[in-house]
Design a protein around this motif. Structure first.
Motif, PDB file in Angstrom:
ATOM      1  N   VAL B  28       0.850  -1.191   0.000  1.00 26.30           N
ATOM      2  CA  VAL B  28       0.000   0.000   0.000  1.00 26.30           C
ATOM      3  C   VAL B  28       0.885   1.241   0.000  1.00 26.30           C
ATOM      4  CG1 VAL B  28      -1.858   1.234   1.166  1.00 26.30           C
ATOM      5  CG2 VAL B  28      -1.762  -1.267   1.264  1.00 26.30           C
ATOM      6  N   GLU B  29       0.652   2.085  -0.974  1.00 26.51           N
ATOM      7  CA  GLU B  29       1.455   3.297  -1.146  1.00 26.51           C
ATOM      8  C   GLU B  29       1.423   4.159   0.116  1.00 26.51           C
ATOM      9  OE1 GLU B  29       4.041   5.201  -3.608  1.00 26.51           O
ATOM     10  OE2 GLU B  29       2.818   3.510  -4.270  1.00 26.51           O
ATOM     11  N   GLY B  30       2.580   4.594   0.581  1.00 22.83           N
ATOM     12  CA  GLY B  30       2.631   5.544   1.692  1.00 22.83           C
ATOM     13  C   GLY B  30       2.393   4.959   3.075  1.00 22.83           C
ATOM     14  N   MET B  31       2.263   3.642   3.162  1.00 23.54           N
ATOM     15  CA  MET B  31       1.984   3.037   4.464  1.00 23.54           C
ATOM     16  C   MET B  31       3.244   2.591   5.199  1.00 23.54           C
ATOM     17  SD  MET B  31      -1.091   3.154   5.393  1.00 23.54           S
ATOM     18  CE  MET B  31      -1.704   1.860   6.428  1.00 23.54           C
ATOM     19  N   TRP B  32       4.365   2.517   4.508  1.00 24.40           N
ATOM     20  CA  TRP B  32       5.541   1.914   5.131  1.00 24.40           C
ATOM     21  C   TRP B  32       5.976   2.623   6.406  1.00 24.40           C
ATOM     22  CZ3 TRP B  32       7.409  -2.652   5.247  1.00 24.40           C
ATOM     23  CH2 TRP B  32       8.672  -2.871   5.832  1.00 24.40           C
ATOM     24  N   GLN B  33       5.841   3.943   6.395  1.00 23.38           N
ATOM     25  CA  GLN B  33       6.270   4.711   7.576  1.00 23.38           C
ATOM     26  C   GLN B  33       5.469   4.308   8.809  1.00 23.38           C
ATOM     27  OE1 GLN B  33       5.713   8.919   7.240  1.00 23.38           O
ATOM     28  NE2 GLN B  33       6.881   9.282   9.117  1.00 23.38           N
ATOM     29  N   LEU B  34       4.157   4.189   8.621  1.00 24.47           N
ATOM     30  CA  LEU B  34       3.300   3.769   9.735  1.00 24.47           C
ATOM     31  C   LEU B  34       3.629   2.333  10.152  1.00 24.47           C
ATOM     32  CD1 LEU B  34       0.886   3.937  11.686  1.00 24.47           C
ATOM     33  CD2 LEU B  34      -0.602   3.328   9.780  1.00 24.47           C
ATOM     34  N   VAL B  35       3.768   1.472   9.153  1.00 25.34           N
ATOM     35  CA  VAL B  35       4.082   0.070   9.452  1.00 25.34           C
ATOM     36  C   VAL B  35       5.396  -0.030  10.220  1.00 25.34           C
ATOM     37  CG1 VAL B  35       4.774  -2.119   8.403  1.00 25.34           C
ATOM     38  CG2 VAL B  35       2.732  -0.938   7.594  1.00 25.34           C
ATOM     39  N   ALA B  36       6.377   0.762   9.809  1.00 27.05           N
ATOM     40  CA  ALA B  36       7.677   0.723  10.487  1.00 27.05           C
ATOM     41  C   ALA B  36       7.523   1.112  11.951  1.00 27.05           C
ATOM     42  CB  ALA B  36       8.656   1.654   9.776  1.00 27.05           C
ATOM     43  N   MET B  37       6.706   2.131  12.193  1.00 30.73           N
ATOM     44  CA  MET B  37       6.499   2.572  13.568  1.00 30.73           C
ATOM     45  C   MET B  37       5.798   1.469  14.376  1.00 30.73           C
ATOM     46  SD  MET B  37       4.514   5.941  14.931  1.00 30.73           S
ATOM     47  CE  MET B  37       2.902   5.363  15.367  1.00 30.73           C
ATOM     48  N   LEU B  38       4.786   0.843  13.756  1.00 35.42           N
ATOM     49  CA  LEU B  38       4.061  -0.222  14.453  1.00 35.42           C
ATOM     50  C   LEU B  38       4.988  -1.396  14.764  1.00 35.42           C
ATOM     51  CD1 LEU B  38       0.673  -0.219  12.517  1.00 35.42           C
ATOM     52  CD2 LEU B  38       1.194   0.791  14.743  1.00 35.42           C
ATOM     53  N   LEU B  39       5.847  -1.721  13.800  1.00 38.83           N
ATOM     54  CA  LEU B  39       6.786  -2.822  14.020  1.00 38.83           C
ATOM     55  C   LEU B  39       7.709  -2.507  15.190  1.00 38.83           C
ATOM     56  CD1 LEU B  39       7.749  -3.854  10.382  1.00 38.83           C
ATOM     57  CD2 LEU B  39       6.362  -5.137  12.018  1.00 38.83           C
ATOM     58  N   PHE B  40       8.132  -1.243  15.251  1.00 38.93           N
ATOM     59  CA  PHE B  40       8.996  -0.836  16.358  1.00 38.93           C
ATOM     60  C   PHE B  40       8.289  -1.043  17.697  1.00 38.93           C
ATOM     61  CE2 PHE B  40      10.003   2.634  19.358  1.00 38.93           C
ATOM     62  CZ  PHE B  40      11.313   2.304  19.644  1.00 38.93           C
ATOM     63  N   TYR B  41       7.035  -0.597  17.764  1.00 39.54           N
ATOM     64  CA  TYR B  41       6.309  -0.738  19.035  1.00 39.54           C
ATOM     65  C   TYR B  41       6.032  -2.204  19.378  1.00 39.54           C
ATOM     66  CZ  TYR B  41       5.705   4.261  19.626  1.00 39.54           C
ATOM     67  OH  TYR B  41       5.932   5.582  19.825  1.00 39.54           O
ATOM     68  N   CYS B  42       5.697  -2.994  18.358  1.00 40.55           N
ATOM     69  CA  CYS B  42       5.460  -4.428  18.625  1.00 40.55           C
ATOM     70  C   CYS B  42       6.741  -5.090  19.138  1.00 40.55           C
ATOM     71  CB  CYS B  42       4.987  -5.145  17.365  1.00 40.55           C
ATOM     72  SG  CYS B  42       3.320  -4.688  16.884  1.00 40.55           S
ATOM     73  N   ALA B  43       7.865  -4.773  18.480  1.00 40.85           N
ATOM     74  CA  ALA B  43       9.140  -5.364  18.891  1.00 40.85           C
ATOM     75  C   ALA B  43       9.482  -4.945  20.312  1.00 40.85           C
ATOM     76  CB  ALA B  43      10.250  -4.946  17.913  1.00 40.85           C
ATOM     77  N   LEU B  44       9.278  -3.650  20.590  1.00 37.13           N
ATOM     78  CA  LEU B  44       9.573  -3.126  21.924  1.00 37.13           C
ATOM     79  C   LEU B  44       8.735  -3.864  22.975  1.00 37.13           C
ATOM     80  CD1 LEU B  44      11.070  -0.924  23.514  1.00 37.13           C
ATOM     81  CD2 LEU B  44       9.158   0.616  23.065  1.00 37.13           C
ATOM     82  N   GLY B  45       7.441  -4.007  22.693  1.00 32.84           N
ATOM     83  CA  GLY B  45       6.558  -4.698  23.632  1.00 32.84           C
ATOM     84  C   GLY B  45       6.948  -6.159  23.785  1.00 32.84           C
TER      85      GLY B  45
END
Lengths: 246, 333
Positions: B28-45
């Motif tokens: 999905v165009e333009g979603m990578w930034q959000l996905v990257a942030m979500l991945l960071f939070y999931c990994a952190l948790g």
């Protein structure tokens, strides 16, 4: 060789001497009741034996080995299991998992695998009659079921000595009789020495113990066969005060 | 054998969530930034859950391990930049260094602080984080307050294009891998004696001791594992994604708080919890900051309060209890 030997064990909390030069000896497979009014040092004595507190004076020998300064997690695998006055099961874990923890860590070398421990737990669950509750979280059980879980958990450790702190308090007399019969039977089969600490439920002591030790203000008052000990005038006095003058 | 595999079924929903996230981000165009942030939070948790969730101890200094991991990667890149032949090997060394440094710090902190209980432990760990930051700044270790900027070094090692691809895409993929690894380790612990010991000590430390459990040993195992993953996340999300490191940024207690919120929202001690917590937290933070910039915390705080009151065991904790004994129950833990 005696299973457990206490030599002049003393435990103080500041100025208060909770356990005062207590010596006692316990044989393999023996049933002993420890009796005494509130504050007589029973629980502290248990804590000293299981390693929650270390005594200031005296020695504790378990099967001849000096365990006076040994941390509790090392004593348990030697064969010292205990239950608490107010049952303390691991609340979020299921009954089965609670009991498996005993099998996993309560034996020397922690050699029992997770799967083996769960099998041992199933066998003990069947034995003590907790099948209906085995997958419930232990925290959701009734007090009597929690007590049973705790006893089962201690039995999973294959103890040589089982310390039961007020194991029957708050139970219905018919439940007590049932529990006493169960513990007696298991202990006899597995050669477990049981020390049951009792404040006032003499029914449990009379039904179970071969000998009774009476504590009073931290010191040992009487150490005698059950019937003899409970009829001892000093014991009657500790519990009921002086008999009225004739 | 089949039994061994069914034991790992609960990883399926976790990995499915990560896969869907990844596919959305890539397609999905333009979603990578959000996905990257979500991945960071999931990994952190996921990483923090191994300690906070499994032992019940709150470590307010958790971000320090991420900070030290960031330094580990930064040191590898800046000190080894001369050895061009190593190429990507420098990044590998960086990860190794991040892991070793964060683990060593956790051993040092754990050996002292884990003898304390409950609130005392939490307070002591705040001191660790701040103390470590001031040590670096005051003693001018690793450039002190000036920090390190290593964009140029990274470009020299990998080439300009690869370095840019690394910071915009591959670093995030690595975070995903770290999160997946942390989830696997969590489940592995849960299924082994370590998990049983941790549950026991979380519920009642004294009872655990008289059951034969060396509680300090198991607390330290969880602490080192959790901290090691924090170091790897720091090395990836902070050092590779943004090639600079400043002490005030990497020792910012804010990240610890976020990690605590994510774990509690999702369900402390559950496997799927950090994923759900990370998604709820990340998505709300992202959209609230777009639609109501400046007000996001004001709106977010009550949402968290409501969720915590409605699901005191976290969203997944509640689900787990509901599904117990059903066919789905095997997958949600």
């Amino acid at each position: 060789m005696a299973l457990l030997e206490l030599e002049n064990v003393t435990k103080r909390f500041g100025g208060l001497t909770a356990v005062d030069h207590v010596s006692l000896e316990l044989e393999h497979g023996q049933f002993v009741g420890i009796v005494g009014p509130n504050g007589s040092g029973k629980t502290t004595l248990f804590n000293v034996i299981s390693g929650v507190f270390f005594p200031e004076e005296g020695r504790i020998l378990f099967e001849g080995q000096d365990i006076t300064g040994m941390p509790p997690y090392k004593r348990a695998p030697l064969g010292i299991g205990r239950t608490f006055q107010i049952p303390r099961p691991f609340g979020s874990a299921t009954v089965r998992e609670n009991i498996a923890v005993g099998a996993m860590f309560g034996t020397l070398g922690h050699k029992t695998s997770v799967d083996e421990s769960l099998e041992i737990a199933d066998a003990i669950i069947a034995r003590v009659g907790l099948e209906a509750h085995k997958d419930k979280a232990a925290g959701t059980l009734t007090p009597v079921e929690k007590k049973l879980t705790e006893i089962a958990r201690a039995l999973a450790m294959k103890p040589k000595l089982l310390l039961m702190d007020e194991a029957m308090a708050g139970m219905h007399p018919s439940d007590i009789d049932q529990m006493v019969a169960l513990i007696k039977q298991i202990a006899r089969e597995e050669q477990i020495a049981v020390v049951a600490m009792v404040e006032h439920i003499m029914r449990a002591v009379v039904g179970m113990a071969e000998k009774v030790i009476v504590l009073h203000q931290g010191a040992k008052l009487v150490d005698a066969p059950t019937k003899e000990a409970l009829e001892d005038p000093r014991v009657v006095e500790v519990y009921l005060g002086h008999p009225p003058e004739e | 054998m089949k039994k061994q595999i069914t034991k790992y079924y609960p990883l399926i929903p976790v990995y499915a969530a990560y896969l869907i996230l990844f596919l959305i981000g890539v397609n999905v165009e333009g979603m990578w930034q959000l996905v990257a942030m979500l991945l960071f939070y999931c990994a952190l948790g996921q990483a923090f859950n191994i300690f906070l969730g499994m032992t019940g101890y709150v470590d307010f200094g958790y971000v320090a391990f991420m900070g030290v991991g960031t330094y580990g990667m930064a040191l590898a890149i800046t000190r080894l930049v001369g050895f061009q032949g190593l190429g990507l090997g420098i990044i590998v060394i960086g990860f190794f260094l991040a892991l070793v440094m964060s683990s060593l710090l956790s051993v040092a902190v754990g050996a002292v602080a884990l003898r304390l209980r409950g609130a005392y432990f939490a307070i002591a760990t705040i001191g660790v984080n701040e103390g470590f930051r001031f040590l670096i700044e005051g003693a001018k270790i690793w450039n002190g307050t000036e920090g390190m900027i290593f964009t140029a070094e990274l470009n020299r090692i990998l080439g300009r294009e690869a370095a840019s691809a690394l910071s915009t895409f591959w670093a995030d993929v690595m975070v995903l891998v770290i999160a997946a690894l942390a989830a696997f380790v969590t489940l592995f612990y849960m299924r082994s004696k370590i998990g049983y010991a941790l549950t026991a000590l979380r519920e009642d430390e004294d009872a655990a001791k008289v059951m034969g459990i060396n509680v300090t040993k198991f607390k330290i195992i969880a602490f080192i594992t959790s901290s090691g993953f924090a170091g790897l996340i720091g090395a990836t999300s902070w050092a590779l994604k943004t090639p600079y490191v400043f002490p005030p940024e990497v020792f910012e207690i804010h990240y610890t708080i976020e990690a605590i919120i994510i774990v509690l929202l999702g369900g402390a001690g559950t496997l799927l919890g950090p994923v759900i917590g990370g998604l709820i937290y990340g998505i709300s933070k992202y959209y609230l900051s777009i639609f109501m910039p400046g007000f996001q915390l004001l709106i977010f705080a009550p949402i968290i309060i409501v969720i915590i009151i409605m699901f005191p065991e976290g969203v997944v904790g509640m689900l787990k209890n509901r599904l117990k004994g059903t066919a789905l129950g095997r997958f949600i833990i």
